[in-house]
Design a protein around this motif. Structure first.
Motif, mmCIF file in Angstrom:
data_model
loop_
_atom_site.group_PDB
_atom_site.id
_atom_site.type_symbol
_atom_site.label_atom_id
_atom_site.label_comp_id
_atom_site.label_asym_id
_atom_site.label_seq_id
_atom_site.Cartn_x
_atom_site.Cartn_y
_atom_site.Cartn_z
ATOM 1 N N LEU A 219 55.358 -17.709 39.338
ATOM 2 C CA LEU A 219 54.747 -19.019 39.095
ATOM 3 C C LEU A 219 53.461 -18.848 38.293
ATOM 4 N N GLN A 220 53.017 -19.917 37.648
ATOM 5 C CA GLN A 220 51.736 -19.829 36.944
ATOM 6 C C GLN A 220 50.973 -21.135 36.980
ATOM 7 N N LEU A 221 49.666 -20.985 36.849
ATOM 8 C CA LEU A 221 48.778 -22.149 36.772
ATOM 9 C C LEU A 221 48.876 -22.741 35.378
ATOM 10 N N VAL A 222 49.019 -24.053 35.317
ATOM 11 C CA VAL A 222 49.107 -24.726 34.030
ATOM 12 C C VAL A 222 48.034 -25.799 33.988
ATOM 13 N N GLY A 223 47.383 -25.927 32.846
ATOM 14 C CA GLY A 223 46.383 -26.981 32.765
ATOM 15 C C GLY A 223 45.598 -26.896 31.493
ATOM 16 N N ILE A 319 34.809 -25.612 32.288
ATOM 17 C CA ILE A 319 35.460 -26.683 33.030
ATOM 18 C C ILE A 319 36.951 -26.657 32.734
ATOM 19 N N GLY A 320 37.750 -26.842 33.742
ATOM 20 C CA GLY A 320 39.183 -26.931 33.508
ATOM 21 C C GLY A 320 39.901 -27.245 34.795
ATOM 22 N N GLN A 321 41.059 -27.851 34.688
ATOM 23 C CA GLN A 321 41.871 -28.127 35.859
ATOM 24 C C GLN A 321 43.247 -27.514 35.625
ATOM 25 N N ARG A 322 43.671 -26.656 36.545
ATOM 26 C CA ARG A 322 44.995 -26.046 36.394
ATOM 27 C C ARG A 322 45.736 -26.125 37.720
ATOM 28 N N ILE A 323 47.030 -26.226 37.652
ATOM 29 C CA ILE A 323 47.825 -26.397 38.865
ATOM 30 C C ILE A 323 49.201 -25.764 38.675
ATOM 31 N N ALA A 343 48.735 -20.731 48.290
ATOM 32 C CA ALA A 343 47.853 -21.806 48.772
ATOM 33 C C ALA A 343 46.468 -21.621 48.185
ATOM 34 N N GLY A 344 45.716 -22.711 48.122
ATOM 35 C CA GLY A 344 44.332 -22.645 47.667
ATOM 36 C C GLY A 344 44.235 -22.428 46.168
ATOM 37 N N ASP A 345 43.238 -21.655 45.766
ATOM 38 C CA ASP A 345 43.007 -21.427 44.337
ATOM 39 C C ASP A 345 44.214 -20.797 43.662
ATOM 40 N N ALA A 346 45.080 -20.186 44.396
ATOM 41 C CA ALA A 346 46.290 -19.621 43.805
ATOM 42 C C ALA A 346 47.172 -20.724 43.225
ATOM 43 N N CYS A 347 46.999 -21.973 43.740
ATOM 44 C CA CYS A 347 47.846 -23.093 43.298
ATOM 45 C C CYS A 347 47.128 -24.068 42.385
ATOM 46 N N HIS A 348 45.825 -24.181 42.538
ATOM 47 C CA HIS A 348 45.112 -25.231 41.807
ATOM 48 C C HIS A 348 43.656 -24.833 41.673
ATOM 49 N N THR A 349 43.095 -25.090 40.505
ATOM 50 C CA THR A 349 41.652 -24.877 40.324
ATOM 51 C C THR A 349 41.069 -26.129 39.693
ATOM 52 N N GLN A 393 51.472 -30.193 46.653
ATOM 53 C CA GLN A 393 51.415 -30.143 45.186
ATOM 54 C C GLN A 393 51.132 -31.534 44.636
ATOM 55 N N VAL A 394 51.732 -32.546 45.240
ATOM 56 C CA VAL A 394 51.579 -33.913 44.739
ATOM 57 C C VAL A 394 50.132 -34.395 44.907
ATOM 58 N N VAL A 395 49.551 -34.158 46.069
ATOM 59 C CA VAL A 395 48.187 -34.660 46.269
ATOM 60 C C VAL A 395 47.177 -33.876 45.427
ATOM 61 N N ALA A 396 47.454 -32.603 45.176
ATOM 62 C CA ALA A 396 46.560 -31.828 44.306
ATOM 63 C C ALA A 396 46.617 -32.391 42.887
ATOM 64 N N GLN A 397 47.816 -32.749 42.450
ATOM 65 C CA GLN A 397 47.965 -33.332 41.105
ATOM 66 C C GLN A 397 47.179 -34.644 41.009
ATOM 67 N N GLU A 398 47.256 -35.462 42.053
ATOM 68 C CA GLU A 398 46.511 -36.727 42.067
ATOM 69 C C GLU A 398 45.009 -36.475 41.996
ATOM 70 N N LEU A 399 44.572 -35.515 42.776
ATOM 71 C CA LEU A 399 43.145 -35.200 42.788
ATOM 72 C C LEU A 399 42.689 -34.739 41.411
ATOM 73 N N ILE A 400 43.488 -33.890 40.820
ATOM 74 C CA ILE A 400 43.119 -33.335 39.509
ATOM 75 C C ILE A 400 43.038 -34.437 38.463
ATOM 76 N N ASP A 401 43.980 -35.363 38.501
ATOM 77 C CA ASP A 401 43.951 -36.471 37.541
ATOM 78 C C ASP A 401 42.676 -37.295 37.717
ATOM 79 N N PHE A 402 42.364 -37.593 38.956
ATOM 80 C CA PHE A 402 41.170 -38.369 39.250
ATOM 81 C C PHE A 402 39.920 -37.611 38.812
ATOM 82 N N ASP A 403 39.925 -36.322 39.113
ATOM 83 C CA ASP A 403 38.777 -35.462 38.847
ATOM 84 C C ASP A 403 38.508 -35.355 37.346
ATOM 85 N N ARG A 404 39.557 -35.312 36.568
ATOM 86 C CA ARG A 404 39.408 -35.165 35.120
ATOM 87 C C ARG A 404 38.687 -36.394 34.555
ATOM 88 N N GLU A 405 39.111 -37.571 35.021
ATOM 89 C CA GLU A 405 38.524 -38.820 34.581
ATOM 90 C C GLU A 405 37.035 -38.882 34.946
#
Lengths: 637, 637
Positions: A219-223, A319-323, A343-349, A393-405
């Motif tokens: 798997l890999q972090l994408v963002g 700055i960056g968001q990856r998941i 889990a954790g930073d291994a999945c999302h930053t 994974q879904v809630v992390a994606q939501e957070l990241i979208d919000f965070d980017r804005e």
């Protein structure tokens, strides 16, 4: 705290009896375990602390560093995380040591002297009533300490194995019991270079943004990255900036800066906007020094002085968001059972300024922990484990979208006064968005979708303040057995149990036909009752389902004596009564839980809460079959 | 908590740096010390914990038992004691583990069936607003543990020497430095019988009701006995008595009983009225067994069942109150300086039912501790030490008088309904008296008379809620530097410092001539200023006097920047600002400290608080000379 159930035991009640079969911690790792956790960060330790509660599960946690963390990077502790710490029984220690974030102030270029900054607003950090806990800041290393102590005191006496570098991870689906083989290399003194092999039922990679476990399962972090370098430093400094003990967002003519006051009354963290980066440029190439960070911070804070005396820690980052698209080795539609999780930073930053890294990571493994335990203990089918990646994974994606804005808004200049029609941000809009964002940063943005373990909303109107899929929102109550005022949510400990909170309707508890009495009768007597079906012989009656009742009457009008046996259960070797199951509103506090949480006073409500404190379902008290059906969907008799 | 002042330090902030000269704890006692404490009970440990804060004072504490207490007799922890624990920085740990006493219920013979008992009343245990802490119950051994941990973590690294039996105490007034010689005998293993000699400046006997130190200085306990045997037992039991988790006073046809619920949710203490004793008879002669205790308790609780499963501890005793006429070897009018003190049960014993033994004992040595430290550190003249016996003996006598009356009332039968004109107690009177008594049992009955260290009441009207001679009554405030809501009283730690709480008047803080500004100017600049006279060169500005200001405005209308330097002091090796000195009312809580404590809003008030949290004086903000004169009465420049 409850203790002495099986006889008086002197000493610290936090130190539980070691389970009889638990072996002393040895220098070498065990050859075979149920769960191998890779990494002693917040995600790994939350999982280890959760699993340590179950000595029948053999857990091992390895870490590349040579000992406990002394100085961590993360520091923000969201309200939601405090609620989880309460479940782990150390919230009061964090509350005491931490710095509380009470208000946030906003600064912008002064209208008359744009080279100077001036305060233009202040807001409360956390909206009233969002949580019984404040938003606080504490060095991550102390959070680790609390988890490590809890693990040492648990019946499992779990301790990490340090100085272990992950070599590889192999999954052999043909192995019916321990399909994952992990090799680690020791990196301590005379043992350095020695390879150890651990066979595990499950492996969880909590090994950070450069996770080797993630790589091992392909798997890999994408963002994306905003191509913007930031610096961060913890400082002991003398300054005349008046808000230095507030959380402060500064937008100056010389760039932006964020102030985070730290524990102990003197330390402060500063996030400083540094250079714009080229498209493919990494921040390391800039060779940014701590002196440069200080210089830029001084420029932004002008006309205030900043005289830095000590910098215990500093760093630069872009700055960056990856998941990751999924968090395990199986939910790819292949129909395989997951065996390896990340889990954790291994999945999302995220952007560290949002203070989400540590908090979200711990919530990941708090979600995974009880699921692993339920499957390993035979309470639930392994299919439950799919829900980990699906939910987190879904809630992390939501957070990241919000965070980017939000991050974009934070980087925009503030509009100057009423006449300014530029592209900048209206400070009022900014403040409004801050409050919305506040729920996310407080950890309350998480809302799990309907699934096997999260019911539909058809009875949500019975308890409008307990939203299915969100965390159980505590409220003040009084315990009827001893008139103690307390938080209802604090009944929910990290012990892997489900909680059934039965809120009485109008006829409770006067009538024998009332909702709570009928529910208790059903749960105790019916052959379909989840309590009867899923509680093992020899377990306490509340070993799997912890049933609590909340009546509308004052505690003076209620008596433990007239309660159903399920609400005054007989437990332990002596068959002592547990008196801590029944509550009423804390009317003296002025906050009636029935009003605060929108409970239907006529019909009452049954609120089903998962072991990780999320609301699984809201049902009518009389919906006995629906309750049974819900648990039959994922539990094993 | 404040830490990192002198640089970032990883790890637990409760663990202070050991003072450079502090030696490792050794197996043998030191030959020469400043203070020798005899006895590791609550009185001895409170004193040791207080002195441990001062590594320049060499303290030794010896105990006859061979190690820390595992199972104590005392359990009640009064609100006042919780306030002191907050000063010692472990209140939150007690709050968490302890059982909270919230309400008290009263039972009497049922009017229709006098063989049965029936509930006739209930009252709140502690009146609203009496303290920010509840009345709680916790095994004394845990309190010891908290003190011992605090001592281990202190700069003195103080640890007890166990297995030491006191042999004798000799005072040689001719010795100018270490006039007291104490011999102890080791009673551990191979060392048993070995005599050790310790020379001390001061000796404090905290060695219980049979104190050998008391005997050595020729004092004795004097008092009377009610010739009534009582039994007490801690039980794990199954019962259908509905109030078993309340504090309950039962008056039955078969005698009286008191229920005290205990920590952990299952344990209960029962005080049971047993036999009437003959005039000279001791309880031991009756040969009362635990089986007999249980039998009598069962009779009293009829028709409710009591099925006792385990009795971790039990005892029998006769009711009696005894007290010593003085608490030292000198305040007999001879004009000698006291060198040997006694404290706790060595000075006074009460009925254990009042829960006063442990609480009053700890307050004894909290009173003595800062005085000994001030004298040994050269801050005050030795005459200060006379005030220990003068203050504590008087309040103990008052408590005992009150307690005797209450005990009698408790033993009287309750009147039966309105028509009953017997000698019994009217339940309403009983309840009223309970509420009055509540202040004593909460520890709030202590009111020191005017003396060298307790000012006169001529300005009491400036702060009617801060009564001179009573404990500083905390109230909610908001800290202006970070908007944190908190308790003002929690600024007062057990660090030997005096606190000057300056409450702003109407012109504070807008005018430069205002009371607080003028006071701060005086304290900083005048050669008469106590801050200048009594603070040593090299000490932080707040090392002896900790000045705090409370303004009437909201924190939004105040700024740390415009504060006098004394309220934003520069401290430590880096000269960092201490931001924790200035407060305002917590208007959001609905409790304005100026209203709660009756502060004169026009003139403000200066409240002077001793290191043991008692109010020494209330003065106008402008009474600079009176303030200087007060401290000149007992402090040394």
């Amino acid at each position: 705290m409850q203790f002495h159930l099986n006889g008086f035991k002197p000493g610290d009640p936090h130190v539980e009896d070691a389970a009889p079969h638990v072996a002393r911690h040895t220098d070498t790792v065990p050859a075979e375990v149920d769960v191998l956790i890779v990494g002693c960060g917040p995600a790994g330790l939350t999982l280890a602390a959760q699993l340590a509660a179950f000595p029948d599960i053999h857990t091992c946690i390895v870490e590349q560093k040579d000992g406990p963390l002394q100085l961590g990077q993360a520091d923000g502790i969201a309200c939601r995380t405090m609620e989880m710490f309460e479940a782990f029984n150390f919230a009061e220690r964090v509350l005491k040591e931490a710095c509380w974030i009470n208000e946030v102030t906003f600064w912008k270029p002064d209208e008359d002297q744009p080279e100077h900054i001036a305060r233009h607003g202040r807001v409360q950090d956390t909206e009233d009533g969002l949580s019984e806990f404040p938003h606080v800041v504490l060095n991550q290393a102390r959070v680790h300490d609390f988890y490590l102590e809890l693990m040492r005191n648990s019946p499992s006496r779990l301790e990490p194995h340090y100085s272990r570098r992950l070599v590889d991870v192999a999954v052999d689906d043909a192995d019916p019991t321990h399909p994952v083989t992990v090799r680690v290399e020791r990196c301590d003194g005379i043992h350095a270079g020695k390879i150890e092999t651990i066979r595990a039922r499950y492996v969880v990679g909590c090994d950070g943004a450069r996770s080797n476990v993630r790589r091992a399962i392909g798997l890999q972090l994408v963002g994306d990255s905003a191509n913007q370098a930031w610096g961060v430093m913890d400082v002991l400094a003398v300054t005349d900036f008046p808000d230095i003990r507030y959380k402060v967002a500064v937008q100056s003519a010389h760039g932006n800066l964020l102030v985070i006051p730290r524990e102990g009354g003197y330390l402060v963290r500063l996030y400083v906007e540094m250079d714009k980066l080229g498209d493919e440029e990494r921040v390391a190439s800039r060779g940014i020094t701590v002196e440069r960070l200080i210089e830029v911070a001084q420029g932004i804070l002008h006309p205030y002085k900043l005289d830095v005396k000590e910098v215990p820690w500093w760093s630069v980052y872009e700055i960056g968001q990856r998941i990751c698209a999924r968090y395990d080795d199986a939910t790819d539609g292949s129909g395989k059972m997951p065996r390896v999780f990340i889990a954790g930073d291994a999945c999302h930053t995220h952007s560290p300024k949002a203070g989400q890294g540590m908090n979200f990571s711990m919530q990941d493994t708090f979600n995974l922990g009880w699921k692993l335990a339920s499957v390993l203990r035979g309470q639930c089918a392994p299919g439950l484990l799919d829900s980990y990646s699906q939910e987190r994974q879904v809630v992390a994606q939501e957070l990241i979208d919000f965070d980017r804005e939000w991050a974009k808004m934070f980087s925009d200049p503030a509009r100057q006064g009423n006449g300014d029609q530029s592209d900048g941000v209206d400070p009022k809009e900014f403040q409004k968005y801050f409050e919305q964002h506040g729920r996310f940063t407080a950890g309350m943005g998480t809302h799990y979708k309907a699934s096997l373990i999260t019911g539909g909303a058809s009875h949500q109107q019975l308890a409008t303040g307990f939203v299915i899929g969100t965390r159980f929102h505590s409220a003040p109550v009084v315990r009827i057995a001893d008139a103690r005022p307390m938080q209802l949510g604090h009944a929910g400990k990290a012990d892997g149990r489900w909680r059934l909170y039965a809120f009485g309707g109008a006829t409770d508890h006067t009538s024998d036909q009332s909702g709570i009495r009928a529910l208790c009768r059903y749960l105790q007597e019916s052959p379909d009752s989840p309590v009867r079906k899923y509680t093992r012989a020899g377990q306490d009656m509340d070993g799997v389902f912890d049933v609590r009742a909340i009546f509308q009457q004052s505690h003076h009008d209620l008596s433990t004596r007239s309660m159903p046996a399920l609400l005054l259960p007989i437990k332990g070797r002596y068959g002592l009564h547990d008196y801590e199951k029944v509550f009423c509103p804390d009317l003296k506090s002025g906050h009636d839980i029935f009003d605060l949480r929108g409970i239907d006073r006529e019909r009452g409500a049954l609120v089903v809460v998962r072991p990780d404190q999320y609301i699984a379902h809201v049902l009518p008290l009389g919906a006995h079959q629906a309750l049974a059906d819900f648990f039959a969907g994922f539990m094993l008799p």
